[in-house]
Write a protein that holds these residues in place. Structure first.
Motif, mmCIF file in Angstrom:
data_model
loop_
_atom_site.group_PDB
_atom_site.id
_atom_site.type_symbol
_atom_site.label_atom_id
_atom_site.label_comp_id
_atom_site.label_asym_id
_atom_site.label_seq_id
_atom_site.Cartn_x
_atom_site.Cartn_y
_atom_site.Cartn_z
ATOM 1 N N HIS A 161 40.953 43.841 42.003
ATOM 2 C CA HIS A 161 40.666 42.672 42.838
ATOM 3 C C HIS A 161 39.289 42.094 42.505
ATOM 4 C CE1 HIS A 161 40.828 40.068 46.356
ATOM 5 N NE2 HIS A 161 39.632 40.517 46.720
ATOM 6 N N ALA A 162 38.308 42.969 42.323
ATOM 7 C CA ALA A 162 36.959 42.512 41.987
ATOM 8 C C ALA A 162 36.937 41.822 40.623
ATOM 9 C CB ALA A 162 35.996 43.702 42.001
ATOM 10 N N VAL A 163 37.671 42.379 39.655
ATOM 11 C CA VAL A 163 37.730 41.779 38.322
ATOM 12 C C VAL A 163 38.370 40.394 38.386
ATOM 13 C CG1 VAL A 163 38.778 41.968 36.029
ATOM 14 C CG2 VAL A 163 37.705 43.970 37.078
ATOM 15 N N LYS A 164 39.475 40.268 39.117
ATOM 16 C CA LYS A 164 40.137 38.961 39.229
ATOM 17 C C LYS A 164 39.197 37.919 39.853
ATOM 18 C CE LYS A 164 45.025 40.243 39.311
ATOM 19 N NZ LYS A 164 46.295 40.221 40.088
ATOM 20 N N LYS A 189 37.906 34.485 38.063
ATOM 21 C CA LYS A 189 38.029 33.187 38.719
ATOM 22 C C LYS A 189 36.680 32.476 38.790
ATOM 23 C CE LYS A 189 40.402 30.051 40.874
ATOM 24 N NZ LYS A 189 41.435 29.258 40.191
ATOM 25 N N HIS A 190 35.619 33.237 38.989
ATOM 26 C CA HIS A 190 34.277 32.648 39.016
ATOM 27 C C HIS A 190 33.863 32.181 37.621
ATOM 28 C CE1 HIS A 190 30.149 32.026 40.359
ATOM 29 N NE2 HIS A 190 29.748 32.702 39.284
ATOM 30 N N THR A 191 34.260 32.958 36.588
ATOM 31 C CA THR A 191 33.913 32.612 35.205
ATOM 32 C C THR A 191 34.732 31.426 34.706
ATOM 33 O OG1 THR A 191 33.398 34.942 34.782
ATOM 34 C CG2 THR A 191 33.706 33.527 32.858
ATOM 35 N N ALA A 241 41.095 28.202 36.166
ATOM 36 C CA ALA A 241 42.234 29.058 35.806
ATOM 37 C C ALA A 241 43.336 28.970 36.854
ATOM 38 C CB ALA A 241 41.776 30.504 35.649
ATOM 39 N N ASP A 242 44.550 28.665 36.395
ATOM 40 C CA ASP A 242 45.709 28.611 37.287
ATOM 41 C C ASP A 242 46.384 29.969 37.415
ATOM 42 O OD1 ASP A 242 45.457 25.822 37.705
ATOM 43 O OD2 ASP A 242 46.435 25.446 35.778
ATOM 44 N N GLU A 243 46.291 30.764 36.361
ATOM 45 C CA GLU A 243 46.897 32.101 36.357
ATOM 46 C C GLU A 243 45.954 33.071 35.665
ATOM 47 O OE1 GLU A 243 50.965 34.430 34.854
ATOM 48 O OE2 GLU A 243 50.789 32.248 34.634
ATOM 49 N N ILE A 244 45.777 34.228 36.267
ATOM 50 C CA ILE A 244 44.897 35.256 35.716
ATOM 51 C C ILE A 244 45.684 36.551 35.558
ATOM 52 C CG2 ILE A 244 42.842 36.672 36.124
ATOM 53 C CD1 ILE A 244 41.725 34.316 37.777
ATOM 54 N N ILE A 245 45.663 37.092 34.345
ATOM 55 C CA ILE A 245 46.335 38.359 34.068
ATOM 56 C C ILE A 245 45.263 39.389 33.734
ATOM 57 C CG2 ILE A 245 47.953 39.572 32.560
ATOM 58 C CD1 ILE A 245 49.319 36.856 32.088
ATOM 59 N N VAL A 246 45.194 40.435 34.538
ATOM 60 C CA VAL A 246 44.226 41.507 34.341
ATOM 61 C C VAL A 246 44.999 42.790 34.065
ATOM 62 C CG1 VAL A 246 42.400 42.849 35.414
ATOM 63 C CG2 VAL A 246 42.514 40.395 35.822
ATOM 64 N N ALA A 247 44.781 43.372 32.903
ATOM 65 C CA ALA A 247 45.519 44.572 32.506
ATOM 66 C C ALA A 247 44.574 45.752 32.352
ATOM 67 C CB ALA A 247 46.262 44.330 31.190
ATOM 68 N N PRO A 248 44.950 46.923 32.852
ATOM 69 C CA PRO A 248 44.070 48.094 32.769
ATOM 70 C C PRO A 248 43.992 48.666 31.366
ATOM 71 C CG PRO A 248 46.195 48.712 33.670
ATOM 72 C CD PRO A 248 46.230 47.216 33.507
ATOM 73 N N THR A 249 42.940 49.397 31.115
ATOM 74 C CA THR A 249 42.808 50.187 29.895
ATOM 75 C C THR A 249 42.607 51.646 30.311
ATOM 76 O OG1 THR A 249 40.387 50.062 29.758
ATOM 77 C CG2 THR A 249 41.639 48.229 28.809
ATOM 78 N N MET A 250 42.379 52.522 29.363
ATOM 79 C CA MET A 250 42.151 53.926 29.700
ATOM 80 C C MET A 250 40.777 54.157 30.337
ATOM 81 S SD MET A 250 43.977 56.337 26.852
ATOM 82 C CE MET A 250 43.160 55.651 25.425
#
Length: 327
Positions: free
Chosen positions: A180-183, A187-189, A193-202
């Motif tokens: 949630h914090a990353v999204k 959005k601030h950066t 942006a209409d759609e934001i995809i945030v994917a985890p890494t290891m």
């Protein structure tokens, strides 16, 4: 999740099953239940054999029907039934209950990956993907391994695994909070942006970032709240040409578009050959976008060859295709 994580989850559920007096009170039932939880934790991924056909079939169907509501019901019946035939003195009801839990947990935890599952079939074919846990999460795997080692060295598995799952539960909550914090930071950066995809890494604080505005695609990385945008591509829809229509009928490109929510395209013309390439923007790695779909068509718009999958160099892509045009 990956196979190794599902294995340790299945063993841990087998240890936790000793909280059940019926299981703990019978050696045969214990044996059957542990076998059931281990097999049940793997069963939905039997569709991995689809890779033997081709990547297009695998991409379209992996985590599909084998992770559906009917499958979650049928897998435990099948597994418990076979084990009961082998160990008829085991308690069938409790064998089924714990096997069901193992199958359910497998499908449930897969929902938290970026890939997701079609867990709502047959009511919906929508892919359910919450994108908070990497396919292999070293923390989740490590917590399970520690719990299994404690059991192996003589600790009571019931309090051990209850404590372990309480820790895992808190970990999942933390992952949602970080996501949630990353999204919000993305959005601030990228305010438009209409759609934001945030994917985890290891890595706990590191996330892949892809965003779509009305005019551009953005690709970057997040480390906590710090966002770095690496690439910015002008957003152009695929041309509505006969060439593109013919290419999209190919099984590999069709599978790619059914799987990828954000991609860019390239069309290159060689001598008598056209190349249509689709590039998934979610998986940038070392300045390269490894998940692609490529089709070559001749002057009559017939598919010469095609491929979809993970390719980390052009040379490897050339080897996957039976024919590569040259300038």
């Amino acid at each position: 999740m990956d196979t190794g994580t599902h294995v340790v989850m299945g063993i841990a559920l087998g240890g936790l099953s000793l909280i059940d007096p019926v299981v703990a009170g019978s050696t045969l039932t214990t044996t059957a239940v542990i076998a059931g939880t281990i097999i049940g934790s793997q069963a939905p991924d039997i569709d991995t054999v689809l890779k033997l056909r081709n990547n297009a079939v695998y991409i379209r169907h992996h985590r599909g029907i084998t992770h559906s509501i009917p499958a979650v019901i049928l897998w435990p019946i099948l597994i418990a039934g076979v084990l009961w035939l082998i160990l008829p003195e085991a308690n069938l009801l409790h064998l089924w209950l714990w096997t069901f839990l193992a199958v359910f947990v497998h499908v449930f935890v897969d929902i938290f990956n970026s890939y997701g599952t079609q867990a709502l079939r047959p009511f919906s074919r929508k892919w359910v993907a919450l994108g908070v846990i990497n396919t292999f999460d070293p923390i989740i795997f490590g917590i399970h391994v520690v719990g299994l080692l404690f059991w192996m060295f003589g600790l009571n598995p019931v309090p051990t695994f209850l404590t372990m799952y309480a820790v895992v539960f808190v970990y999942y909550i933390l992952r949602f909070a970080v996501q949630h914090a990353v999204k919000n930071s993305v959005k601030h950066t990228i305010p438009d942006a209409d759609e934001i995809i945030v994917a985890p890494t290891m890595k706990f604080l590191q996330w892949r970032v892809a965003a779509i505005s009305k005019t551009h695609h953005y690709v970057g990385r997040a480390y906590g709240r710090s966002i770095t945008i690496y690439d910015k591509f002008e957003r152009n829809p695929l041309p509505e040409s006969e060439l593109v229509k013919a290419a999209l009928k190919d099984k590999n490109l069709s599978a790619f578009t059914s799987f990828s929510p954000i991609y860019r395209w390239e069309i290159t013309e060689f001598e008598h050959i056209y190349e249509v390439r689709l590039i998934d923007l979610r998986y940038r790695s070392n300045d390269y976008y490894p998940f692609v779909a490529v089709a070559h068509l001749n002057a009559d718009l017939e598919i010469v060859n095609s491929y979809t999958g993970w390719i980390f160099s052009e040379d490897k892509l050339h080897k996957k295709l039976d024919f590569m045009p040259h300038n």
